[in-house]
Design a protein around this motif. Sequence first.
Motif, PDB file in Angstrom:
ATOM      1  N   UNK A 283       1.092  -1.373   0.185  1.00 39.70           N
ATOM      2  CA  UNK A 283       0.040   0.097   0.084  1.00 39.70           C
ATOM      3  C   UNK A 283       0.856   1.322  -0.026  1.00 39.70           C
ATOM      4  N   UNK A 284       0.225   2.310  -0.152  1.00 36.24           N
ATOM      5  CA  UNK A 284       1.044   3.612   0.016  1.00 36.24           C
ATOM      6  C   UNK A 284       1.298   3.863   1.484  1.00 36.24           C
ATOM      7  N   UNK A 285       1.784   5.189   1.490  1.00 34.20           N
ATOM      8  CA  UNK A 285       2.037   5.466   2.983  1.00 34.20           C
ATOM      9  C   UNK A 285       0.692   6.131   3.863  1.00 34.20           C
ATOM     10  N   UNK A 286       0.306   6.147   5.055  1.00 37.34           N
ATOM     11  CA  UNK A 286      -0.581   6.330   5.792  1.00 37.34           C
ATOM     12  C   UNK A 286      -0.834   5.762   6.827  1.00 37.34           C
ATOM     13  N   UNK A 287      -1.781   5.773   7.736  1.00 37.26           N
ATOM     14  CA  UNK A 287      -2.332   5.307   9.009  1.00 37.26           C
ATOM     15  C   UNK A 287      -2.582   3.458   8.712  1.00 37.26           C
ATOM     16  N   UNK A 288      -1.976   2.942   9.554  1.00 43.57           N
ATOM     17  CA  UNK A 288      -2.183   1.537   9.475  1.00 43.57           C
ATOM     18  C   UNK A 288      -1.244   0.757   8.450  1.00 43.57           C
ATOM     19  N   UNK A 289      -0.140   1.491   8.104  1.00 46.05           N
ATOM     20  CA  UNK A 289       0.742   1.004   6.872  1.00 46.05           C
ATOM     21  C   UNK A 289       2.067   0.892   7.733  1.00 46.05           C
ATOM     22  N   UNK A 290       2.767  -0.418   7.368  1.00 47.64           N
ATOM     23  CA  UNK A 290       3.936  -0.534   8.106  1.00 47.64           C
ATOM     24  C   UNK A 290       5.032  -0.722   7.244  1.00 47.64           C
ATOM     25  N   UNK A 291       6.344  -0.066   7.330  1.00 51.71           N
ATOM     26  CA  UNK A 291       7.421  -0.545   6.692  1.00 51.71           C
ATOM     27  C   UNK A 291       7.593  -1.944   6.313  1.00 51.71           C
ATOM     28  N   UNK A 292       7.729  -2.225   5.112  1.00 53.88           N
ATOM     29  CA  UNK A 292       7.994  -3.600   4.597  1.00 53.88           C
ATOM     30  C   UNK A 292       9.119  -4.295   5.630  1.00 53.88           C
ATOM     31  N   UNK A 293      10.314  -3.639   5.758  1.00 53.42           N
ATOM     32  CA  UNK A 293      11.388  -4.168   6.557  1.00 53.42           C
ATOM     33  C   UNK A 293      11.091  -4.502   7.817  1.00 53.42           C
ATOM     34  N   UNK A 294      10.167  -3.644   8.564  1.00 49.37           N
ATOM     35  CA  UNK A 294       9.789  -3.745  10.117  1.00 49.37           C
ATOM     36  C   UNK A 294       8.636  -4.783  10.037  1.00 49.37           C
ATOM     37  N   UNK A 295       7.825  -4.738   9.044  1.00 47.87           N
ATOM     38  CA  UNK A 295       6.670  -5.953   9.215  1.00 47.87           C
ATOM     39  C   UNK A 295       7.797  -7.271   9.169  1.00 47.87           C
ATOM     40  N   UNK A 296       8.641  -7.443   8.154  1.00 49.42           N
ATOM     41  CA  UNK A 296       9.230  -8.751   7.883  1.00 49.42           C
ATOM     42  C   UNK A 296       9.827  -9.148   9.114  1.00 49.42           C
ATOM     43  N   UNK A 297      10.629  -8.016   9.852  1.00 50.26           N
ATOM     44  CA  UNK A 297      11.235  -8.398  11.124  1.00 50.26           C
ATOM     45  C   UNK A 297      10.257  -9.050  12.320  1.00 50.26           C
ATOM     46  N   UNK A 298       8.855  -8.383  12.340  1.00 46.47           N
ATOM     47  CA  UNK A 298       7.966  -8.789  13.113  1.00 46.47           C
ATOM     48  C   UNK A 298       7.510 -10.193  13.143  1.00 46.47           C
ATOM     49  N   UNK A 299       7.578 -10.508  11.894  1.00 46.00           N
ATOM     50  CA  UNK A 299       7.328 -12.057  11.482  1.00 46.00           C
ATOM     51  C   UNK A 299       8.502 -12.830  11.716  1.00 46.00           C
ATOM     52  N   UNK A 300       9.608 -12.731  11.322  1.00 44.06           N
ATOM     53  CA  UNK A 300      11.031 -13.405  11.759  1.00 44.06           C
ATOM     54  C   UNK A 300      11.020 -13.618  13.244  1.00 44.06           C
ATOM     55  N   UNK A 301      10.882 -12.559  13.912  1.00 44.27           N
ATOM     56  CA  UNK A 301      10.745 -12.636  15.391  1.00 44.27           C
ATOM     57  C   UNK A 301       9.585 -13.343  16.106  1.00 44.27           C
ATOM     58  N   UNK A 302       8.836 -13.668  15.232  1.00 45.59           N
ATOM     59  CA  UNK A 302       7.647 -14.337  15.747  1.00 45.59           C
ATOM     60  C   UNK A 302       7.005 -13.438  16.836  1.00 45.59           C
ATOM     61  N   UNK A 303       6.789 -11.980  16.567  1.00 49.46           N
ATOM     62  CA  UNK A 303       5.883 -11.201  17.520  1.00 49.46           C
ATOM     63  C   UNK A 303       4.646 -11.410  17.094  1.00 49.46           C
ATOM     64  N   UNK A 304       3.644 -10.927  17.917  1.00 48.48           N
ATOM     65  CA  UNK A 304       2.294 -10.793  17.751  1.00 48.48           C
ATOM     66  C   UNK A 304       1.888  -9.853  16.497  1.00 48.48           C
ATOM     67  N   UNK A 305       1.234 -10.329  15.732  1.00 48.40           N
ATOM     68  CA  UNK A 305       0.688  -9.431  14.263  1.00 48.40           C
ATOM     69  C   UNK A 305      -0.721  -9.930  13.890  1.00 48.40           C
ATOM     70  N   UNK A 306      -1.218  -9.126  12.959  1.00 46.14           N
ATOM     71  CA  UNK A 306      -2.489  -9.550  12.611  1.00 46.14           C
ATOM     72  C   UNK A 306      -2.370 -10.449  11.584  1.00 46.14           C
ATOM     73  N   UNK A 307      -3.175 -11.178  11.036  1.00 47.37           N
ATOM     74  CA  UNK A 307      -3.113 -12.214   9.931  1.00 47.37           C
ATOM     75  C   UNK A 307      -2.871 -11.336   8.500  1.00 47.37           C
ATOM     76  N   UNK A 308      -3.140  -9.996   8.475  1.00 50.00           N
ATOM     77  CA  UNK A 308      -3.083  -9.231   7.333  1.00 50.00           C
ATOM     78  C   UNK A 308      -2.544  -7.983   7.698  1.00 50.00           C
ATOM     79  N   UNK A 309      -1.501  -7.483   6.647  1.00 51.02           N
ATOM     80  CA  UNK A 309      -0.897  -5.998   7.252  1.00 51.02           C
ATOM     81  C   UNK A 309      -0.643  -5.335   5.884  1.00 51.02           C
ATOM     82  N   UNK A 310      -0.971  -4.286   6.028  1.00 55.95           N
ATOM     83  CA  UNK A 310      -0.639  -3.182   4.957  1.00 55.95           C
ATOM     84  C   UNK A 310       0.639  -2.832   5.043  1.00 55.95           C
TER      85      UNK A 310
END
Length: 131
Positions: free
Chosen positions: A98-125
Amino acid sequence: RDTDRSRGLGDVYKRQAPYVSTSMVDDPDAAAQHGVRSMVTRKVSVIMIDGIAVNEKNAEDWDAALQSARKAGVPVILLDPVAPPDDDTLFAVTFTLAGRGDGVTALDDAVVTIVDDKPHPRTMNVTDNLS
């Protein structure tokens, strides 16, 4: 799909980001499925699949490839899936570019969240454009 979206992801953990191209091959699904199994063998930290399109013809092969990642404990991220697998236990999360805005996460931050097995929603913008 062959895109430039993965540029910079190698910096997430200061490691190389292996890449499997599915362009200019006779069977892109088979190439991508082989790529998933190859990444499992290489013991990568995460697998990201762009534009997966599971259908009746390829569902069994996709399920087998994704199950190999699951059994190995490698999280799978689906980026802008066309048609994800029916079994949502075969992937960790769906990213929608998605573009920038509320509820949008930087791709690299989102990947780190997944790799680190931190809580996250099933879908992420996510966005790869923070400038």
